[in-house]
Design a protein around this motif. Structure first.
Motif, PDB file in Angstrom:
ATOM      1  N   PRO A 196       6.331 -67.465 -71.721  1.00  0.00           N
ATOM      2  CA  PRO A 196       5.732 -67.950 -70.478  1.00  0.00           C
ATOM      3  C   PRO A 196       4.382 -68.638 -70.647  1.00  0.00           C
ATOM      4  CG  PRO A 196       5.348 -65.597 -70.702  1.00  0.00           C
ATOM      5  CD  PRO A 196       6.194 -65.999 -71.873  1.00  0.00           C
ATOM      6  N   VAL A 197       3.745 -68.520 -71.807  1.00  0.00           N
ATOM      7  CA  VAL A 197       2.379 -69.015 -71.974  1.00  0.00           C
ATOM      8  C   VAL A 197       2.339 -70.534 -72.021  1.00  0.00           C
ATOM      9  CG1 VAL A 197       1.591 -66.916 -73.106  1.00  0.00           C
ATOM     10  CG2 VAL A 197       2.532 -68.783 -74.484  1.00  0.00           C
ATOM     11  N   HIS A 198       1.149 -71.077 -71.745  1.00  0.00           N
ATOM     12  CA  HIS A 198       0.897 -72.519 -71.821  1.00  0.00           C
ATOM     13  C   HIS A 198       1.892 -73.338 -71.018  1.00  0.00           C
ATOM     14  CE1 HIS A 198      -2.532 -72.321 -74.376  1.00  0.00           C
ATOM     15  NE2 HIS A 198      -1.886 -71.828 -75.412  1.00  0.00           N
ATOM     16  N   GLY A 199       2.305 -72.812 -69.881  1.00  0.00           N
ATOM     17  CA  GLY A 199       3.201 -73.566 -69.026  1.00  0.00           C
ATOM     18  C   GLY A 199       4.643 -73.544 -69.471  1.00  0.00           C
ATOM     19  N   GLY A 200       4.987 -72.712 -70.438  1.00  0.00           N
ATOM     20  CA  GLY A 200       6.359 -72.590 -70.900  1.00  0.00           C
ATOM     21  C   GLY A 200       6.539 -73.112 -72.309  1.00  0.00           C
ATOM     22  N   GLN A 201       6.867 -72.217 -73.223  1.00  0.00           N
ATOM     23  CA  GLN A 201       7.070 -72.582 -74.617  1.00  0.00           C
ATOM     24  C   GLN A 201       8.393 -72.017 -75.124  1.00  0.00           C
ATOM     25  OE1 GLN A 201       3.555 -71.134 -76.789  1.00  0.00           O
ATOM     26  NE2 GLN A 201       2.640 -73.132 -76.498  1.00  0.00           N
ATOM     27  N   LEU A 202       8.805 -72.496 -76.293  1.00  0.00           N
ATOM     28  CA  LEU A 202       9.874 -71.858 -77.039  1.00  0.00           C
ATOM     29  C   LEU A 202       9.311 -71.417 -78.380  1.00  0.00           C
ATOM     30  CD1 LEU A 202      13.188 -73.904 -76.588  1.00  0.00           C
ATOM     31  CD2 LEU A 202      12.402 -71.898 -75.339  1.00  0.00           C
ATOM     32  N   ARG A 203       9.764 -70.248 -78.818  1.00  0.00           N
ATOM     33  CA  ARG A 203       9.460 -69.768 -80.172  1.00  0.00           C
ATOM     34  C   ARG A 203      10.734 -69.937 -80.996  1.00  0.00           C
ATOM     35  NH1 ARG A 203       7.354 -64.037 -79.993  1.00  0.00           N
ATOM     36  NH2 ARG A 203       5.310 -65.046 -79.723  1.00  0.00           N
ATOM     37  N   TYR A 204      10.593 -70.627 -82.122  1.00  0.00           N
ATOM     38  CA  TYR A 204      11.739 -70.931 -82.971  1.00  0.00           C
ATOM     39  C   TYR A 204      11.651 -70.129 -84.266  1.00  0.00           C
ATOM     40  CZ  TYR A 204      11.514 -75.080 -79.959  1.00  0.00           C
ATOM     41  OH  TYR A 204      11.425 -75.933 -78.878  1.00  0.00           O
ATOM     42  N   VAL A 205      12.798 -69.726 -84.791  1.00  0.00           N
ATOM     43  CA  VAL A 205      12.884 -69.082 -86.094  1.00  0.00           C
ATOM     44  C   VAL A 205      13.757 -69.961 -86.983  1.00  0.00           C
ATOM     45  CG1 VAL A 205      13.566 -67.042 -87.402  1.00  0.00           C
ATOM     46  CG2 VAL A 205      12.661 -66.787 -85.074  1.00  0.00           C
ATOM     47  N   LEU A 206      13.181 -70.427 -88.098  1.00  0.00           N
ATOM     48  CA  LEU A 206      13.914 -71.252 -89.057  1.00  0.00           C
ATOM     49  C   LEU A 206      14.024 -70.495 -90.374  1.00  0.00           C
ATOM     50  CD1 LEU A 206      12.260 -74.773 -88.543  1.00  0.00           C
ATOM     51  CD2 LEU A 206      14.036 -73.666 -87.191  1.00  0.00           C
ATOM     52  N   THR A 207      15.219 -70.486 -90.938  1.00  0.00           N
ATOM     53  CA  THR A 207      15.452 -69.859 -92.237  1.00  0.00           C
ATOM     54  C   THR A 207      16.207 -70.841 -93.125  1.00  0.00           C
ATOM     55  OG1 THR A 207      17.449 -68.819 -91.333  1.00  0.00           O
ATOM     56  CG2 THR A 207      15.437 -67.497 -91.352  1.00  0.00           C
ATOM     57  N   ARG A 208      16.222 -70.550 -94.404  1.00  0.00           N
ATOM     58  CA  ARG A 208      16.912 -71.451 -95.322  1.00  0.00           C
ATOM     59  C   ARG A 208      18.404 -71.498 -94.991  1.00  0.00           C
ATOM     60  NH1 ARG A 208      13.463 -72.783 -99.533  1.00  0.00           N
ATOM     61  NH2 ARG A 208      11.692 -71.354 -99.836  1.00  0.00           N
TER      62      ARG A 208
END
Length: 408
Positions: free
Chosen positions: A246-258
């Motif tokens: 919800p922060v900064h007007g709406g964000q996504l947190r992404y997880v990248l793996t090999r």
């Protein structure tokens, strides 16, 4: 309109938003510099385009690195209590997911969160290290590398410290012009099973909220889950996690793996399907967004002109980077907004970029209160309005412009 080529895949960009010529959002001149015509003279075209091949929304022109502010940059990511809590929670989440039972493991942060994440990890026995070009990260200097994460710098760290179990970044990847260089660094630094976890403003929320002030010189990229998936695959990684914030007007947190090391969580398919159903980056969607942006500009200027004609006083609240986009695009000047109050000491006594609104300390807001306050830090509205209850009690009203112009 057709713009320049995509900076990742070289396919043509379709420009959908052109906000005109802007100063650098971090260039706060002194009154003397403004009088001499110096201090904020660098200009660039603030326009955004969409790549039909790799799905990335990006600024059509990048400000050269030599014009970017790194030393003495007047920003503190954890200045808000909400953000301090958010980063503590982010650190705990990394401990619960990527760093389970990894006491003594190396965790790297790229960019600044004022050390909140690093301290949370260190308290749990993880070895923290930060890449921060300014050198100021709110953490012990010995654990802050004043450099960008590149293949060369990553090799040096890996040789001295070993490889990292996790690399984390908040509101940073969108600022990094050289994404190929970043991924080359990740490839050198992460363990085979390591993860790159990053969070940035979400284009889906920017479009939904008509939050055009999220576009400014420091944000090169405007991510979606779709574009991050394609970007990751281009450099040998895979999008395996996504989380709405919800922060900064709406964000996504992404997880990248090999690639090949981990399967995607169910949330990945859910967000990808939602973006496709919305037609998030379809030409019609982006053009409609641009039309709403233009309407907001007209409504905001009309309101401020009417208030001035009625003899009402107006002050700006928070000299954010986003405020530079608003004041420049809307052509605001001290005639309509005589000053802005901001809690950052480095900005006080200076003028905002381009518009040259005087920046005053928070105490000036109540000496006396204005009739209206133009809230530039709308992403912290709840916290700010709770803190400024006396302003409302004195009859003050807030002016907001996201998602539309209104007085509250």
């Amino acid at each position: 309109m057709t713009g320049t080529a995509c900076r990742i895949c070289a396919a043509p960009l379709r420009t959908f938003l052109d906000l005109g010529d802007h100063p650098l959002s971090s260039a706060f001149p002194t009154p003397a510099e403004a009088l001499a015509g110096t201090g904020d003279t660098v200009r660039y075209r603030l326009a955004a385009g969409h790549c039909g091949r790799c799905a990335l929304v990006q600024l059509t022109s990048a400000v050269p690195r030599e014009h970017r502010a790194y030393q003495g940059y007047p920003y503190h990511s954890s200045g808000s209590a909400v953000m301090r809590d958010h980063f503590r929670a982010a650190g705990r989440r990394l401990l619960d997911t990527e760093l389970r039972g990894a006491r003594g493991a190396l965790a790297v942060e790229v960019g600044r969160t004022d050390g909140v994440v690093l301290r949370t990890l260190a308290e749990a026995g993880v070895r923290p290290l930060a890449f921060e070009p300014s050198g100021h990260c709110g953490y012990e200097a010995a654990r802050v590398r004043p450099d960008f994460l590149t293949a060369a710098s990553a090799r040096e760290v890996a040789a001295a410290e070993g490889r990292a179990r996790v690399v984390y970044a908040a509101n940073t990847v969108c600022d990094i012009a050289d994404l190929p260089g970043l991924f080359a660094g990740l490839d050198e630094l992460l363990t085979a099973d390591g993860a790159f976890v990053f969070e940035d403003p979400y284009l889906g929320e920017i479009v939904r909220r008509t939050a055009f002030d999220q576009f400014y010189d420091e944000h090169h990229w405007y991510f979606t889950a779709t574009s991050v998936r394609l970007l990751a695959e281009r450099y040998g990684f895979r999008l395996t996690g996504v989380e709405r914030l919800p922060v900064h007007g709406g964000q996504l947190r992404y997880v990248l793996t090999r690639a090949g090391r981990r399967g995607p969580a169910p949330a990945v398919a859910e967000v990808l399907a939602d973006e496709e159903a919305r037609g998030l980056t379809a030409p019609g969607t982006l053009d409609a967004f641009a039309g709403r942006v233009e309407r907001v500009r007209g409504d905001l200027v009309a309101l401020l002109e009417a208030l001035r004609a009625a003899g009402r006083t107006v002050a700006g609240y928070a000299a954010t980077a986003k405020s530079c986009t608003v004041t420049t695009y809307c052509g605001l000047s001290p005639r309509l907004v005589p000053y802005v109050c901001d809690s950052t000491p480095a900005k006080q006594g200076r003028l905002t970029p381009g518009a040259h609104l005087p920046v005053r300390p928070p105490a000036a807001f109540a000496s006396p209160y204005p009739d209206y306050a133009l809230l530039f830090a709308w992403n912290h509205a709840e916290e700010i309005m709770a803190r400024e209850r006396a302003f409302r009690a004195a009859g003050g009203r807030w002016i907001r412009y996201v998602p539309e112009v209104r007085v509250v």
